[in-house]
Design a protein around this motif. Structure first.
Motif, PDB file in Angstrom:
ATOM      1  N   ARG A 117      22.374   7.237  -4.761  1.00 31.01           N
ATOM      2  CA  ARG A 117      22.498   6.130  -3.814  1.00 31.01           C
ATOM      3  C   ARG A 117      21.433   5.069  -4.060  1.00 31.01           C
ATOM      4  NH1 ARG A 117      21.032   8.605   0.613  1.00 31.01           N
ATOM      5  NH2 ARG A 117      18.927   7.733   0.482  1.00 31.01           N
ATOM      6  N   GLU A 118      20.191   5.503  -4.291  1.00 28.00           N
ATOM      7  CA  GLU A 118      19.107   4.555  -4.485  1.00 28.00           C
ATOM      8  C   GLU A 118      19.222   3.826  -5.826  1.00 28.00           C
ATOM      9  OE1 GLU A 118      17.023   3.623  -2.183  1.00 28.00           O
ATOM     10  OE2 GLU A 118      17.939   5.068  -0.813  1.00 28.00           O
ATOM     11  N   TYR A 119      19.655   4.532  -6.876  1.00 24.73           N
ATOM     12  CA  TYR A 119      19.839   3.871  -8.168  1.00 24.73           C
ATOM     13  C   TYR A 119      20.918   2.793  -8.068  1.00 24.73           C
ATOM     14  CZ  TYR A 119      16.993   7.522 -10.386  1.00 24.73           C
ATOM     15  OH  TYR A 119      15.963   8.354 -10.749  1.00 24.73           O
ATOM     16  N   LEU A 120      21.987   3.099  -7.376  1.00 23.37           N
ATOM     17  CA  LEU A 120      23.062   2.112  -7.205  1.00 23.37           C
ATOM     18  C   LEU A 120      22.573   0.938  -6.349  1.00 23.37           C
ATOM     19  CD1 LEU A 120      26.141   4.458  -6.658  1.00 23.37           C
ATOM     20  CD2 LEU A 120      25.591   3.111  -8.703  1.00 23.37           C
ATOM     21  N   ALA A 121      21.711   1.230  -5.364  1.00 22.08           N
ATOM     22  CA  ALA A 121      21.133   0.157  -4.542  1.00 22.08           C
ATOM     23  C   ALA A 121      20.250  -0.745  -5.392  1.00 22.08           C
ATOM     24  CB  ALA A 121      20.335   0.747  -3.385  1.00 22.08           C
ATOM     25  N   ALA A 122      19.509  -0.142  -6.338  1.00 23.47           N
ATOM     26  CA  ALA A 122      18.659  -0.930  -7.239  1.00 23.47           C
ATOM     27  C   ALA A 122      19.510  -1.853  -8.103  1.00 23.47           C
ATOM     28  CB  ALA A 122      17.815  -0.008  -8.116  1.00 23.47           C
ATOM     29  N   ILE A 123      20.628  -1.333  -8.592  1.00 27.16           N
ATOM     30  CA  ILE A 123      21.535  -2.146  -9.400  1.00 27.16           C
ATOM     31  C   ILE A 123      22.094  -3.289  -8.566  1.00 27.16           C
ATOM     32  CG2 ILE A 123      23.753  -2.141 -10.622  1.00 27.16           C
ATOM     33  CD1 ILE A 123      23.093   0.821 -11.364  1.00 27.16           C
ATOM     34  N   GLU A 124      22.489  -2.984  -7.327  1.00 25.27           N
ATOM     35  CA  GLU A 124      23.039  -3.992  -6.420  1.00 25.27           C
ATOM     36  C   GLU A 124      22.005  -5.068  -6.114  1.00 25.27           C
ATOM     37  OE1 GLU A 124      25.825  -5.908  -4.023  1.00 25.27           O
ATOM     38  OE2 GLU A 124      26.095  -4.241  -5.435  1.00 25.27           O
ATOM     39  N   ALA A 125      20.730  -4.667  -6.037  1.00 24.38           N
ATOM     40  CA  ALA A 125      19.653  -5.610  -5.722  1.00 24.38           C
ATOM     41  C   ALA A 125      19.220  -6.425  -6.925  1.00 24.38           C
ATOM     42  CB  ALA A 125      18.461  -4.857  -5.137  1.00 24.38           C
ATOM     43  N   GLY A 126      19.793  -6.124  -8.104  1.00 23.04           N
ATOM     44  CA  GLY A 126      19.527  -6.964  -9.269  1.00 23.04           C
ATOM     45  C   GLY A 126      18.530  -6.401 -10.265  1.00 23.04           C
ATOM     46  N   ASP A 127      18.440  -5.067 -10.371  1.00 21.82           N
ATOM     47  CA  ASP A 127      17.541  -4.469 -11.362  1.00 21.82           C
ATOM     48  C   ASP A 127      17.920  -4.950 -12.768  1.00 21.82           C
ATOM     49  OD1 ASP A 127      15.595  -2.590 -12.485  1.00 21.82           O
ATOM     50  OD2 ASP A 127      17.375  -1.520 -13.193  1.00 21.82           O
ATOM     51  N   GLU A 128      16.944  -5.499 -13.484  1.00 22.51           N
ATOM     52  CA  GLU A 128      17.194  -6.057 -14.816  1.00 22.51           C
ATOM     53  C   GLU A 128      16.577  -5.221 -15.931  1.00 22.51           C
ATOM     54  OE1 GLU A 128      15.748 -10.022 -14.666  1.00 22.51           O
ATOM     55  OE2 GLU A 128      17.310 -10.745 -13.287  1.00 22.51           O
ATOM     56  N   THR A 129      15.985  -4.077 -15.584  1.00 30.80           N
ATOM     57  CA  THR A 129      15.309  -3.273 -16.603  1.00 30.80           C
ATOM     58  C   THR A 129      16.273  -2.354 -17.341  1.00 30.80           C
ATOM     59  OG1 THR A 129      14.839  -1.455 -15.074  1.00 30.80           O
ATOM     60  CG2 THR A 129      13.249  -3.271 -15.149  1.00 30.80           C
ATOM     61  N   ALA A 145      14.642  -4.173  -5.766  1.00 29.99           N
ATOM     62  CA  ALA A 145      15.235  -3.225  -6.712  1.00 29.99           C
ATOM     63  C   ALA A 145      14.206  -2.206  -7.190  1.00 29.99           C
ATOM     64  CB  ALA A 145      15.820  -3.985  -7.903  1.00 29.99           C
ATOM     65  N   GLU A 146      12.965  -2.662  -7.401  1.00 34.39           N
ATOM     66  CA  GLU A 146      11.920  -1.756  -7.889  1.00 34.39           C
ATOM     67  C   GLU A 146      11.667  -0.613  -6.924  1.00 34.39           C
ATOM     68  OE1 GLU A 146      11.357  -5.842  -9.551  1.00 34.39           O
ATOM     69  OE2 GLU A 146      11.661  -4.987  -7.553  1.00 34.39           O
ATOM     70  N   LEU A 147      11.730  -0.907  -5.628  1.00 35.52           N
ATOM     71  CA  LEU A 147      11.492   0.136  -4.629  1.00 35.52           C
ATOM     72  C   LEU A 147      12.630   1.140  -4.612  1.00 35.52           C
ATOM     73  CD1 LEU A 147      10.012   1.445  -2.303  1.00 35.52           C
ATOM     74  CD2 LEU A 147      10.958  -0.298  -0.771  1.00 35.52           C
ATOM     75  N   SER A 148      13.873   0.656  -4.650  1.00 37.41           N
ATOM     76  CA  SER A 148      15.020   1.576  -4.677  1.00 37.41           C
ATOM     77  C   SER A 148      14.992   2.438  -5.930  1.00 37.41           C
ATOM     78  CB  SER A 148      16.327   0.780  -4.608  1.00 37.41           C
ATOM     79  OG  SER A 148      16.449   0.108  -3.381  1.00 37.41           O
ATOM     80  N   LEU A 149      14.618   1.855  -7.052  1.00 38.30           N
ATOM     81  CA  LEU A 149      14.515   2.604  -8.307  1.00 38.30           C
ATOM     82  C   LEU A 149      13.452   3.691  -8.211  1.00 38.30           C
ATOM     83  CD1 LEU A 149      15.295   2.932 -11.312  1.00 38.30           C
ATOM     84  CD2 LEU A 149      13.609   1.161 -11.843  1.00 38.30           C
ATOM     85  N   ALA A 150      12.284   3.335  -7.658  1.00 42.16           N
ATOM     86  CA  ALA A 150      11.193   4.305  -7.516  1.00 42.16           C
ATOM     87  C   ALA A 150      11.573   5.430  -6.562  1.00 42.16           C
ATOM     88  CB  ALA A 150       9.933   3.592  -7.024  1.00 42.16           C
ATOM     89  N   LEU A 151      12.210   5.084  -5.447  1.00 40.30           N
ATOM     90  CA  LEU A 151      12.628   6.099  -4.486  1.00 40.30           C
ATOM     91  C   LEU A 151      13.687   7.005  -5.092  1.00 40.30           C
ATOM     92  CD1 LEU A 151      12.517   7.327  -1.692  1.00 40.30           C
ATOM     93  CD2 LEU A 151      14.056   5.527  -0.878  1.00 40.30           C
ATOM     94  N   ALA A 170       0.838  -1.202   0.000  1.00 42.92           N
ATOM     95  CA  ALA A 170       0.000   0.000   0.000  1.00 42.92           C
ATOM     96  C   ALA A 170       0.873   1.252   0.000  1.00 42.92           C
ATOM     97  CB  ALA A 170      -0.931  -0.002   1.210  1.00 42.92           C
ATOM     98  N   TYR A 171       1.963   1.241   0.767  1.00 46.71           N
ATOM     99  CA  TYR A 171       2.898   2.374   0.741  1.00 46.71           C
ATOM    100  C   TYR A 171       3.513   2.537  -0.646  1.00 46.71           C
ATOM    101  CZ  TYR A 171       2.809   2.561   5.869  1.00 46.71           C
ATOM    102  OH  TYR A 171       2.427   2.696   7.176  1.00 46.71           O
ATOM    103  N   TYR A 172       3.905   1.427  -1.239  1.00 51.37           N
ATOM    104  CA  TYR A 172       4.522   1.487  -2.571  1.00 51.37           C
ATOM    105  C   TYR A 172       3.536   2.043  -3.602  1.00 51.37           C
ATOM    106  CZ  TYR A 172       6.912  -0.039  -6.820  1.00 51.37           C
ATOM    107  OH  TYR A 172       7.524  -0.074  -8.049  1.00 51.37           O
ATOM    108  N   SER A 173       2.294   1.568  -3.541  1.00 56.63           N
ATOM    109  CA  SER A 173       1.282   2.041  -4.483  1.00 56.63           C
ATOM    110  C   SER A 173       0.931   3.500  -4.235  1.00 56.63           C
ATOM    111  CB  SER A 173       0.019   1.169  -4.385  1.00 56.63           C
ATOM    112  OG  SER A 173       0.316  -0.169  -4.729  1.00 56.63           O
ATOM    113  N   LEU A 174       0.933   3.924  -2.972  1.00 53.42           N
ATOM    114  CA  LEU A 174       0.713   5.339  -2.648  1.00 53.42           C
ATOM    115  C   LEU A 174       1.823   6.181  -3.257  1.00 53.42           C
ATOM    116  CD1 LEU A 174      -0.710   7.638  -1.173  1.00 53.42           C
ATOM    117  CD2 LEU A 174       0.544   6.991   0.912  1.00 53.42           C
ATOM    118  N   GLY A 175       3.041   5.679  -3.216  1.00 54.71           N
ATOM    119  CA  GLY A 175       4.150   6.376  -3.856  1.00 54.71           C
ATOM    120  C   GLY A 175       3.951   6.504  -5.352  1.00 54.71           C
ATOM    121  N   GLN A 176       3.482   5.436  -5.983  1.00 52.72           N
ATOM    122  CA  GLN A 176       3.234   5.474  -7.429  1.00 52.72           C
ATOM    123  C   GLN A 176       2.174   6.507  -7.781  1.00 52.72           C
ATOM    124  OE1 GLN A 176       2.390   1.207  -8.057  1.00 52.72           O
ATOM    125  NE2 GLN A 176       4.188   1.162  -9.385  1.00 52.72           N
TER     126      GLN A 176
END
Length: 222
Positions: free
Chosen positions: A186-198, A165-171, A68-74
């Motif tokens: 910092r968050e983009y690099l965290a998304a990459i570290e978490a395995g963002d494949e997009t 990764a999706e959450l770090s990318l969105a943030l 719900a928090y993630y969707s509220l962010g979207q």
């Protein structure tokens, strides 16, 4: 006798109160999910203002409702309320982190319990290594339990809970809109570290590196 009856009555009242709490929590749980589902329908209908209201209500009813928090962010991002979006994503992340910390603590407790049991098994095997031999089935069960414990401890040692990764990318995107580029990076690099494949995290962090005239790093991510 009267004191005994009073204590009994208090115990019964406590049990009823606990049961009522459980029922109330269950009602909130179900109501939160009803609001979340309605919010998702409104997102599909592009009624983002109303969707945000539904997601916000869901988080009030269930403060640990990460989706719900993630969707509220979207929804907030679409409405260009970037401060609200960042706050929703941060709460989502913090909720996951808090739960992960609890899980780590519990895993540590379970691991210690396994270590203690393993030591007891090994001590029993040593005791029975002399003249006093255990029944064959008992010995086999001990050895099998020892093997399973060792396997579980090996799995526990590599068990890790990460922020998706999706959450770090969105943030990161919310921070970028707020011109908080260091936080976004910092968050983009965290998304990459978490395995963002997009590829989006690599692209977005490359933009920040170019803005900072760090062209070699930008080229690497591009």
């Amino acid at each position: 006798m009267r004191r005994f009856l009073t204590v009994t009555a208090l115990c019964l009242l406590a049990a009823v109160w606990a049961g009522a709490q459980d029922k109330a929590a269950e009602r909130d749980f179900l109501e939160a999910r009803r609001h979340y589902d309605k919010g998702q329908d409104l997102m599909f209908e592009e009624s983002f203002e109303n969707a945000a209201a539904e997601f916000r209500m869901a988080t009030k009813l269930d403060p640990n409702y990460t989706l719900a928090y993630y969707s509220l962010g979207q929804a907030s991002m679409v409405l260009k309320r970037y401060e609200d979006a960042a706050a929703a994503y941060e709460t989502c992340r913090d909720t996951i982190t808090a739960r992960s910390t609890f899980d780590v603590k519990r895993r540590g407790e379970l691991r210690q319990e396994r270590v203690d049991e393993l030591q007891e098994i090994e001590a029993a095997i040593l005791r029975w290594g002399g003249e006093e031999a255990p029944p064959r089935m008992t010995s086999m069960r001990l050895m099998e339990r020892k093997r399973l414990l060792e396997q579980q401890m090996e799995k526990d040692s590599v068990n890790k809970v990460e922020v998706p990764a999706e959450l770090s990318l969105a943030l990161g995107s919310a921070y970028f809109r707020l011109e908080r580029n260091e936080d976004a990076q910092r968050e983009y690099l965290a998304a990459i570290e978490a395995g963002d494949e997009t590829g989006a995290a690599h692209n977005n962090v490359a933009v920040i590196f170019m803005m900072n005239e760090e062209f070699d790093k930008a080229k690497q991510h591009l």
